[in-house]
Design a protein around this motif. Structure first.
Motif, PDB file in Angstrom:
ATOM      1  N   GLU A   1      -3.930  -0.230  10.513  1.00 24.83           N
ATOM      2  CA  GLU A   1      -5.220  -0.001  11.180  1.00 24.83           C
ATOM      3  C   GLU A   1      -5.886   1.276  10.677  1.00 24.83           C
ATOM      4  O   GLU A   1      -7.088   1.288  10.383  1.00 24.83           O
ATOM      5  CB  GLU A   1      -5.032   0.050  12.695  1.00 24.83           C
ATOM      6  CG  GLU A   1      -4.723  -1.306  13.301  1.00 24.83           C
ATOM      7  CD  GLU A   1      -4.380  -1.241  14.776  1.00 24.83           C
ATOM      8  OE1 GLU A   1      -4.165  -0.132  15.327  1.00 24.83           O
ATOM      9  OE2 GLU A   1      -4.320  -2.323  15.408  1.00 24.83           O
ATOM     10  N   LYS A   2      -5.112   2.339  10.569  1.00 29.53           N
ATOM     11  CA  LYS A   2      -5.651   3.631  10.137  1.00 29.53           C
ATOM     12  C   LYS A   2      -6.197   3.566   8.712  1.00 29.53           C
ATOM     13  O   LYS A   2      -7.173   4.232   8.376  1.00 29.53           O
ATOM     14  CB  LYS A   2      -4.555   4.699  10.223  1.00 29.53           C
ATOM     15  CG  LYS A   2      -5.002   6.083   9.831  1.00 29.53           C
ATOM     16  CD  LYS A   2      -3.879   7.090   9.963  1.00 29.53           C
ATOM     17  CE  LYS A   2      -4.353   8.459   9.506  1.00 29.53           C
ATOM     18  NZ  LYS A   2      -3.264   9.433   9.516  1.00 29.53           N
ATOM     19  N   ASN A   3      -5.591   2.748   7.863  1.00 34.22           N
ATOM     20  CA  ASN A   3      -5.966   2.672   6.458  1.00 34.22           C
ATOM     21  C   ASN A   3      -6.784   1.425   6.114  1.00 34.22           C
ATOM     22  O   ASN A   3      -7.018   1.152   4.938  1.00 34.22           O
ATOM     23  CB  ASN A   3      -4.709   2.756   5.587  1.00 34.22           C
ATOM     24  CG  ASN A   3      -4.070   4.125   5.700  1.00 34.22           C
ATOM     25  OD1 ASN A   3      -4.546   5.081   5.112  1.00 34.22           O
ATOM     26  ND2 ASN A   3      -3.002   4.225   6.489  1.00 34.22           N
ATOM     27  N   ASN A   4      -7.212   0.684   7.151  1.00 36.06           N
ATOM     28  CA  ASN A   4      -8.057  -0.504   6.957  1.00 36.06           C
ATOM     29  C   ASN A   4      -7.494  -1.469   5.914  1.00 36.06           C
ATOM     30  O   ASN A   4      -8.210  -1.951   5.036  1.00 36.06           O
ATOM     31  CB  ASN A   4      -9.483  -0.089   6.570  1.00 36.06           C
ATOM     32  CG  ASN A   4     -10.147   0.719   7.648  1.00 36.06           C
ATOM     33  OD1 ASN A   4     -10.098   0.357   8.816  1.00 36.06           O
ATOM     34  ND2 ASN A   4     -10.749   1.837   7.272  1.00 36.06           N
ATOM     35  N   ILE A   5      -6.208  -1.734   6.025  1.00 36.78           N
ATOM     36  CA  ILE A   5      -5.533  -2.631   5.086  1.00 36.78           C
ATOM     37  C   ILE A   5      -5.759  -4.078   5.520  1.00 36.78           C
ATOM     38  O   ILE A   5      -5.540  -4.432   6.677  1.00 36.78           O
ATOM     39  CB  ILE A   5      -4.025  -2.301   5.014  1.00 36.78           C
ATOM     40  CG1 ILE A   5      -3.841  -0.884   4.448  1.00 36.78           C
ATOM     41  CG2 ILE A   5      -3.270  -3.333   4.200  1.00 36.78           C
ATOM     42  CD1 ILE A   5      -2.445  -0.342   4.572  1.00 36.78           C
ATOM     43  N   ILE A   6      -6.186  -4.882   4.578  1.00 38.98           N
ATOM     44  CA  ILE A   6      -6.422  -6.304   4.851  1.00 38.98           C
ATOM     45  C   ILE A   6      -5.077  -7.031   4.827  1.00 38.98           C
ATOM     46  O   ILE A   6      -4.246  -6.782   3.956  1.00 38.98           O
ATOM     47  CB  ILE A   6      -7.364  -6.911   3.792  1.00 38.98           C
ATOM     48  CG1 ILE A   6      -8.730  -6.237   3.881  1.00 38.98           C
ATOM     49  CG2 ILE A   6      -7.493  -8.426   3.972  1.00 38.98           C
ATOM     50  CD1 ILE A   6      -9.652  -6.577   2.726  1.00 38.98           C
TER      51      ILE A   6
ATOM     52  N   ASN B   1       0.818  -1.213   0.000  1.00 36.83           N
ATOM     53  CA  ASN B   1       0.000   0.000   0.000  1.00 36.83           C
ATOM     54  C   ASN B   1       0.849   1.259   0.000  1.00 36.83           C
ATOM     55  O   ASN B   1       0.516   2.238  -0.675  1.00 36.83           O
ATOM     56  CB  ASN B   1      -0.971  -0.022   1.184  1.00 36.83           C
ATOM     57  CG  ASN B   1      -2.168  -0.901   0.921  1.00 36.83           C
ATOM     58  OD1 ASN B   1      -3.187  -0.440   0.424  1.00 36.83           O
ATOM     59  ND2 ASN B   1      -2.045  -2.188   1.216  1.00 36.83           N
TER      60      ASN B   1
END
Length: 190
Positions: free
Chosen positions: A179-184, A38
């Motif tokens: 966590e802040k960017n909701n990365i799977i 990312n």
């Protein structure tokens, strides 16, 4: 973290020793490599003039029952981000002892072979906590001074430049970014 990563990676790319701007990214699907994927996506979008090419490679060791499904899910995420990710399945007989060490060596061999064949550099998602763990493990095993240096940010191995652009970031920074960017990401149960 994005700004710090962008500045750091831009300096790496502009370094005269890194003439090739083609990269293989070792994509395990874990938190570190998914964060790196990312961050690289954002970097490429912000620095189109650098003409960066990144090709994620997912290694499926076949060690877990669901490894093929997980590799495909990671590939789909990378494809959705605009990367042509490929999966390389390891189809050789697994050893009976120290399977993790074998898997690490096979992964590195395959990634370096692909990078060498494509005249590319190799990006790995190691961070500073990995560095501490590496130095500790090497000291326990009685490594000499060279072994206690730990992982380097840039090192050439078998003709391939290996770059660890997260080596100056902590695991907590990576976790906060994810966590802040909701990365799977996926956790290896082994």
């Amino acid at each position: 973290m994005i700004k710090n990563f962008n500045n750091h990676f831009k300096a790496l790319c502009n370094n005269l020793k890194i003439k090739k701007r083609k990269f293989i990214l070792g994509l395990s699907g874990g938190i570190d490599s998914m964060a790196l994927l990312n961050l690289i996506k954002y970097f490429i979008e912000s620095n189109k003039n650098l003409n960066i090419q990144v090709f994620p490679v997912i290694i499926d060791h076949g060690l877990r029952l669901n490894s093929a499904n997980e590799a495909k899910a990671v590939q789909d995420i990378a494809l959705n981000l605009g990367f042509e990710a490929i999966i390389k399945k390891i189809n050789i007989k697994k050893p009976t002892g120290n399977i993790q060490n074998w898997a690490r060596k096979e992964r590195r061999r395959i990634l370096c072979d692909i990078a060498f064949d494509l005249s590319a550099n190799l990006l790995l998602g190691h961070h500073s906590d990995d560095q501490v763990e590496t130095i500790f493990m090497r000291s326990v095993k009685g490594s000499g001074i060279d072994g206690l240096v730990g992982m380097q940010e840039k090192i050439t191995w078998n003709g391939v430049l290996i770059i660890r652009p997260l080596i100056f970031f902590t695991k907590n920074q990576v976790i906060r970014y994810v966590e802040k960017n909701n990365i799977i990401f996926f956790q290896d149960s082994s």
